[in-house]
Design a protein around this motif. Structure first.
Motif, PDB file in Angstrom:
ATOM      1  N   GLY B 330      -2.490  46.944  44.715  1.00  0.00           N
ATOM      2  CA  GLY B 330      -2.852  45.711  45.414  1.00  0.00           C
ATOM      3  C   GLY B 330      -3.795  44.806  44.637  1.00  0.00           C
ATOM      4  N   ASP B 331      -4.312  45.281  43.516  1.00  0.00           N
ATOM      5  CA  ASP B 331      -5.182  44.432  42.698  1.00  0.00           C
ATOM      6  C   ASP B 331      -4.351  43.466  41.845  1.00  0.00           C
ATOM      7  OD1 ASP B 331      -7.354  45.752  43.678  1.00  0.00           O
ATOM      8  OD2 ASP B 331      -7.582  47.080  41.922  1.00  0.00           O
ATOM      9  N   GLU B 332      -4.919  42.306  41.557  1.00  0.00           N
ATOM     10  CA  GLU B 332      -4.218  41.369  40.684  1.00  0.00           C
ATOM     11  C   GLU B 332      -4.080  41.978  39.294  1.00  0.00           C
ATOM     12  OE1 GLU B 332      -5.028  37.207  40.924  1.00  0.00           O
ATOM     13  OE2 GLU B 332      -4.710  36.896  38.771  1.00  0.00           O
ATOM     14  N   THR B 333      -2.899  41.825  38.730  1.00  0.00           N
ATOM     15  CA  THR B 333      -2.663  42.340  37.381  1.00  0.00           C
ATOM     16  C   THR B 333      -1.534  41.552  36.745  1.00  0.00           C
ATOM     17  OG1 THR B 333      -2.301  44.354  36.078  1.00  0.00           O
ATOM     18  CG2 THR B 333      -1.000  44.130  38.084  1.00  0.00           C
ATOM     19  N   ALA B 334      -1.268  41.847  35.475  1.00  0.00           N
ATOM     20  CA  ALA B 334      -0.108  41.246  34.804  1.00  0.00           C
ATOM     21  C   ALA B 334       0.784  42.375  34.323  1.00  0.00           C
ATOM     22  CB  ALA B 334      -0.552  40.376  33.635  1.00  0.00           C
ATOM     23  N   ILE B 335       2.077  42.228  34.541  1.00  0.00           N
ATOM     24  CA  ILE B 335       3.051  43.219  34.072  1.00  0.00           C
ATOM     25  C   ILE B 335       3.952  42.556  33.039  1.00  0.00           C
ATOM     26  CG2 ILE B 335       3.003  44.517  36.245  1.00  0.00           C
ATOM     27  CD1 ILE B 335       5.723  43.195  36.903  1.00  0.00           C
ATOM     28  N   MET B 336       4.409  43.358  32.090  1.00  0.00           N
ATOM     29  CA  MET B 336       5.257  42.790  31.037  1.00  0.00           C
ATOM     30  C   MET B 336       6.082  43.879  30.373  1.00  0.00           C
ATOM     31  SD  MET B 336       2.069  41.912  28.501  1.00  0.00           S
ATOM     32  CE  MET B 336       0.989  41.290  29.765  1.00  0.00           C
ATOM     33  N   SER B 337       7.130  43.458  29.696  1.00  0.00           N
ATOM     34  CA  SER B 337       8.007  44.401  28.991  1.00  0.00           C
ATOM     35  C   SER B 337       8.183  43.915  27.562  1.00  0.00           C
ATOM     36  CB  SER B 337       9.378  44.455  29.663  1.00  0.00           C
ATOM     37  OG  SER B 337      10.018  43.188  29.563  1.00  0.00           O
ATOM     38  N   ARG B 338       8.385  44.860  26.645  1.00  0.00           N
ATOM     39  CA  ARG B 338       8.782  44.447  25.286  1.00  0.00           C
ATOM     40  C   ARG B 338       9.867  45.384  24.776  1.00  0.00           C
ATOM     41  NH1 ARG B 338       2.975  45.884  22.568  1.00  0.00           N
ATOM     42  NH2 ARG B 338       3.308  48.126  22.383  1.00  0.00           N
ATOM     43  N   ALA B 339      10.864  44.764  24.159  1.00  0.00           N
ATOM     44  CA  ALA B 339      12.029  45.494  23.668  1.00  0.00           C
ATOM     45  C   ALA B 339      11.829  45.886  22.212  1.00  0.00           C
ATOM     46  CB  ALA B 339      13.267  44.620  23.783  1.00  0.00           C
ATOM     47  N   VAL B 340      12.360  47.045  21.861  1.00  0.00           N
ATOM     48  CA  VAL B 340      12.366  47.502  20.468  1.00  0.00           C
ATOM     49  C   VAL B 340      13.814  47.834  20.120  1.00  0.00           C
ATOM     50  CG1 VAL B 340      11.445  49.187  18.832  1.00  0.00           C
ATOM     51  CG2 VAL B 340      10.074  48.525  20.835  1.00  0.00           C
ATOM     52  N   ASP B 341      14.307  47.284  19.004  1.00  0.00           N
ATOM     53  CA  ASP B 341      15.707  47.563  18.669  1.00  0.00           C
ATOM     54  C   ASP B 341      15.827  48.562  17.534  1.00  0.00           C
ATOM     55  OD1 ASP B 341      15.519  46.283  16.174  1.00  0.00           O
ATOM     56  OD2 ASP B 341      16.441  44.433  16.905  1.00  0.00           O
ATOM     57  N   GLU B 342      17.039  48.891  17.163  1.00  0.00           N
ATOM     58  CA  GLU B 342      17.261  49.956  16.181  1.00  0.00           C
ATOM     59  C   GLU B 342      16.805  49.594  14.774  1.00  0.00           C
ATOM     60  OE1 GLU B 342      21.558  50.418  16.870  1.00  0.00           O
ATOM     61  OE2 GLU B 342      21.867  49.735  14.822  1.00  0.00           O
ATOM     62  N   THR B 343      16.485  48.321  14.532  1.00  0.00           N
ATOM     63  CA  THR B 343      15.910  47.986  13.213  1.00  0.00           C
ATOM     64  C   THR B 343      14.397  48.173  13.217  1.00  0.00           C
ATOM     65  OG1 THR B 343      15.367  45.649  13.577  1.00  0.00           O
ATOM     66  CG2 THR B 343      17.667  46.164  12.995  1.00  0.00           C
ATOM     67  N   GLY B 344      13.813  48.504  14.367  1.00  0.00           N
ATOM     68  CA  GLY B 344      12.367  48.657  14.455  1.00  0.00           C
ATOM     69  C   GLY B 344      11.656  47.386  14.871  1.00  0.00           C
TER      70      GLY B 344
END
Ligand code: HEC
Ligand code: HEC
Ligand SMILES: [Ca+2]
Ligand SMILES: [Ca+2]
Ligand SMILES: [Ca+2]
Ligand SMILES: [Ca+2]
Ligand SMILES: [Ca+2]
Ligand SMILES: [Ca+2]
Ligand SMILES: [Co+2]
Ligand SMILES: [Co+2]
Lengths: 169, 388, 388, 169
Positions: B330-344
């Motif tokens: 319930g606290d304010e926060t930031a969520i995020m995603s980052r992708a990593v591909d097969e070349t690194g």
């Protein structure tokens, strides 16, 4: 390749040979070396009149007002290289003059594409190059002169060097 | 609506005037099997068109495939109406045999199917908090494409070994053209005539288009009518005035074909609020350079990252579903995603991208990590990022 | 049709009366990006409904996915109209906590996506030469399904360890019910709410249905409203009077859930004729018991068989595309395919099936090898087979 | 299972507990042992009248004429076991009498499903069992008697024994 072609015949025999008529009807592209440019020619002043009649509605009286893509550089071309991308016009962003002929011929006017004659396209090209301070007002554009035009932005273009891996580019 | 058969007629006779006007679906005979299915009237799915494009509603979708009628659109002269009987593809230039193929000819060659994403290289918006995934990066969609490998046609026409590029030309009102390195044509380019089981939709290039796995959508020329084999690029308007990007030092990057790895959390996402408790974060990740090998999630504004679960099968150059189970207190926060591909390659932040490109943040190939702010009241807002 | 924006308005003003009435699409500005895509008016795709079902036009499709509006239909009380806001699923019986889930509750649980086929166990017709793949076995389709694993819900309600079956009940006008071994629920049954990226279509069970990988379509209860956990089957009408088959010796097979391996050549196939020369045979193969490991083709009426190429990725319990390059010299012949699955099961001939079932050829789970006769004039006809 | 639940909470807390009202409203199924049968009863002659009014249009005057599914065995039930599947009716193909109550109650009449009272369904069940020579004309059907009815086809049903591999079954 995604296909193992070991068992394939030399030719499948589907389709037919293209005649030179088939090719000539469609082969409208213009290469930077001028290959593809048709017979004909046009001047800045002829272009000015055609522009006013067929283009100004969408690109503005002087090519800067819109409502659609600005075609004419507002600043002088030299300063444009400082921040390419700010104002992307023929004068500061187009690397080849032949592209202008090719594109106007295939796609403009947006609502009646493919309706211009070669002389009209040469004239509009001459007019727009002049409006961008690239050629002078007496310039005549044809299959010989157009590929010779040096575009200010040409030197700015570099090939892609991204190749994956950890580096961000 | 009852069908006009003897079955339908007896039914109609049997339906008495006191037919129950109840909202209980178990008490009302529904429409019998039909010719073509429908979408529930309760599901309002919309591509939100602008003048130049319309965008896939990523936040409203499930799994990894895009319904064909929700595939993003970007075209330069509108959608042409093409009669498939009249359709022809010309291949000429540096070839042994210039040839013309009718649609039926193309369909007779050995075929291939492949699930792949397409993405417009101008796929980024980030100017305000009220942006949905659709608005931020809805210019990407995924389909199962079927067609003939371009290499199969190259083989048929006998491409000159000295050739290095080819021009692909559409039959839309812009007669849209792009120059493509011949190598990509030999490698994995598909001349596609089908999408998600059926003929390609008009908006996606009916009756035939190119699909260049992992390359920017503009190169995947739709309504293709002509391919000219050459030993140099043609420097068309789309590859000079458009689809090039300033990268700092006064330089402009050209022929930037490959779409770098990217991801976005599509749930939670604006405009849908969330509730306290367990939340399954969901999204898609993709890379034009190969398979996604990892998606990392942060639920504490980037302080720590954990691996999300990837939905198999993880396919090459395809939208890949990811999920991450999170308990929101319930606290304010930031969520995020980052992708990593097969070349690194690791999906960069906006700052990393901007730094690498001399401060430029406009233009094409802009694939920054997307952060969602979760407000205490459950609202989910996009976080527009400062450049530096 | 131009959009009602400033862009559209300037365009409209610019379109003069002498707008070219040409059939050349490069000379006519087409419709700008739209809200929802369209199907080309030249593509007439139809499920050919009968009173009780409508069938996927397999001969007209490409690749392995079925467009959602062409998914086969089989229902017993028509298609109910369900308001997703009012929708509820009750799980009760031998559980710790009987519970009611709204649609939004179901969507909050950990989710899964999976590409799978569905098939009606009554998927066979073979009475005459003029039959298309759609008519012979169009009661099968494939989608990417997304939902929550039933095991996740079982866990939430606390299923009694002594339970052995559950009842699944739809909210259609037939309130269609089936008894299902609890084990299948724990193993891989999905409570699906999405299909091919979007909400399930009304004809396929909107807003939620069961998908039992590899099991006959009738068990995959659509519009599901209730699951009752029990220690015995309920012997509903669908699992006694229907969906059971005579197998000889006066016996009737009940609870025959799994769909055995099958394949069909969809090209060449009736009603589409072929020409002499190179022909890529194409089709789909599938098995309810796992992956397809091989599809064998005969082009000489069964005298010899060769392996077809399988289109990857070959997925578990999924329609798998196959192809086989063949040069037809113009003589009359019969072509056929047979699927082999990972259990070693080889798709049988009609005679083998009939022999194994005491001469019975009607009823359910009838998956014989399908032969197409290629006539000298290029016509392709189904070969109805004698039982013995 | 397709999910690794190691990191999952005991309960996600989505959804709500069902009340007995929630359950009673929907729990309409009838098991072979009679569980689920409601209070009420019906006779063959009551069923005959209801059948004529609400069912005969679709299933025929005597249950054999159609146009839809025949409900009554034409041959005597003994002979039916020779070729099950030829004529699939209540008399020769239905293994449980409770199924009849359950199905009529949930799905018939096809065009106005869910409209019958328990007494009507008991009566129709009695009538159809009698028409199929399974109970005599004086039979009364209720929660006690219906599960006791022995169906001729019961012994014919065997569980599925297919299990993949090389054998065709
Ligand atoms: C009805 C509106 C309209 C008219 C009339 C019109 N244009 Fe355009 N023009 C456009 C639009 C819209 C674009 C952008 C198209 C795109 O991006 O795909 C454009 C783009 C261009 C471009 C490329 C600009 C860039 O930044 O890449 C040139 C050059 C051009 N027009 C020249 C002309 C000429 C010359 C004429 C007259 C013969 C003309 N236009 C008439 C609407 C119009
Ligand atoms: C408007 C037409 C119609 C009416 C009226 C109707 N039925 Fe039916 N009935 C059907 C159809 C159609 C089916 C087959 C449904 C299916 O297979 O899903 C059927 C199936 C049945 C079955 C199952 C038969 C089998 O072979 O499994 C029974 C039992 C039945 N009806 C009883 C009744 C009774 C009792 C009534 C009256 C109260 C009735 N029906 C009224 C159309 C009707
Ligand atoms: Ca030919
Ligand atoms: Ca050329
Ligand atoms: Ca690199
Ligand atoms: Ca809740
Ligand atoms: Ca019950
Ligand atoms: Ca076995
Ligand atoms: Co690019
Ligand atoms: Co079965």
């Amino acid at each position: 390749s995604l296909k193992d072609t070991a068992s394939w015949p030399q030719s499948f025999g589907f389709g037919r040979l293209a005649s030179s008529h088939d090719i000539d009807t469609l082969d409208i592209d213009i290469r930077p070396d001028g290959k593809g440019l048709p017979y004909g020619s046009g001047t800045v002043s002829q272009g000015k009149a055609i522009y006013a009649a067929k283009c100004a509605l969408c690109h503005g009286k002087t090519g800067t007002e819109g409502p659609f893509n600005p075609l004419v550089t507002k600043t002088d071309t030299a300063s444009s290289s400082k921040e390419p991308g700010k104002e992307k016009t023929i004068g500061n962003y187009w690397p080849y003059a032949t592209t202008l002929y090719d594109y106007i011929n295939r796609a403009m006017p947006f609502n009646t594409p493919g309706s211009l004659t070669p002389d009209e396209v040469y004239s509009l090209t001459a007019f727009l190059l002049h409006a961008n301070n690239i050629v002078d007002s007496s310039a005549v554009m044809n299959a010989q002169t157009l590929p010779q035009v040096n575009m200010p932005a040409r030197a700015l273009f570099v090939p892609d060097d991204r190749s994956g891996g950890t580096e961000i580019k | 609506v009852l069908v006009q058969t003897s079955f339908g007629k007896v039914m109609q006779r049997a339906v008495t005037e006191k037919e129950t006007a109840t909202s209980d679906p178990t008490k009302k005979l529904g429409p019998l099997p039909g010719e073509v299915g429908t979408r529930s009237p309760f599901e309002k799915l919309q591509k939100k068109p602008s003048d130049t494009s319309s965008r896939t509603p990523l936040q409203d979708l499930y799994g990894t495939l895009t319904p064909s009628d929700l595939h993003y659109e970007r075209h330069h002269g509108g959608v042409p109406a093409i009669d498939p009987e009249k359709y022809e593809l010309l291949i000429h230039g540096m070839v042994k045999k210039p040839m013309v193929f009718k649609l039926r000819d193309l369909k007779q060659f050995p075929s291939v199917s492949r699930i792949m994403f397409l993405e417009c290289s101008g796929n980024y918006r980030g100017n305000k908090e009220e942006l949905s995934p659709q608005e931020i990066c809805g210019l990407t969609s995924q389909s199962e494409w079927t067609g003939v490998m371009l290499s199969t046609l190259f083989r048929e026409v006998g491409v000159d070994p000295r050739a290095t590029w080819f021009l692909a030309e559409g039959s839309d009102a812009a007669v849209m053209t792009r120059s493509i390195p011949l190598q990509k044509g030999w490698e994995d380019t598909m001349l596609a005539y089908a999408q998600n089981g059926e003929a390609i939709r008009p908006e996606q290039g009916y009756p035939a288009r190119l699909v260049l796995p992992g390359w920017e959508g503009n190169t995947c020329v739709k309504w293709i009518r002509r391919i000219e084999i050459s030993d140099q690029p043609f420097m068309t308007r789309e590859e000079t005035s458009k689809y090039t990007e300033a990268i700092g030092g006064g330089k402009i990057r050209q022929f930037s074909f490959v779409m770098d790895a990217r991801s976005i959390i599509t749930y939670p996402a604006y405009p849908n609020p969330v509730e306290k408790g367990w939340i399954e974060l969901r999204g898609i990740a993709w890379s034009g350079r190969g398979r996604i090998v990892r998606v990392e999630i942060s639920t504490n504004d980037g302080r720590s990252w954990s691996a999300a679960e990837l939905q198999g099968p993880v396919l090459d150059k395809a939208h890949t579903g990811f999920r991450y189970l999170w308990h929101w207190n319930g606290d304010e926060t930031a969520i995020m995603s980052r992708a990593v591909d097969e070349t690194g390659y690791v999906q960069p932040t906006l700052k990393q991208l901007s730094d690498a490109r001399g401060g430029n943040t406009g233009g094409y190939h802009f694939n920054p990590v997307t952060a969602w702010i979760i407000k205490r009241d459950g609202r989910v807002l996009f976080r527009p990022e400062a450049k530096k």
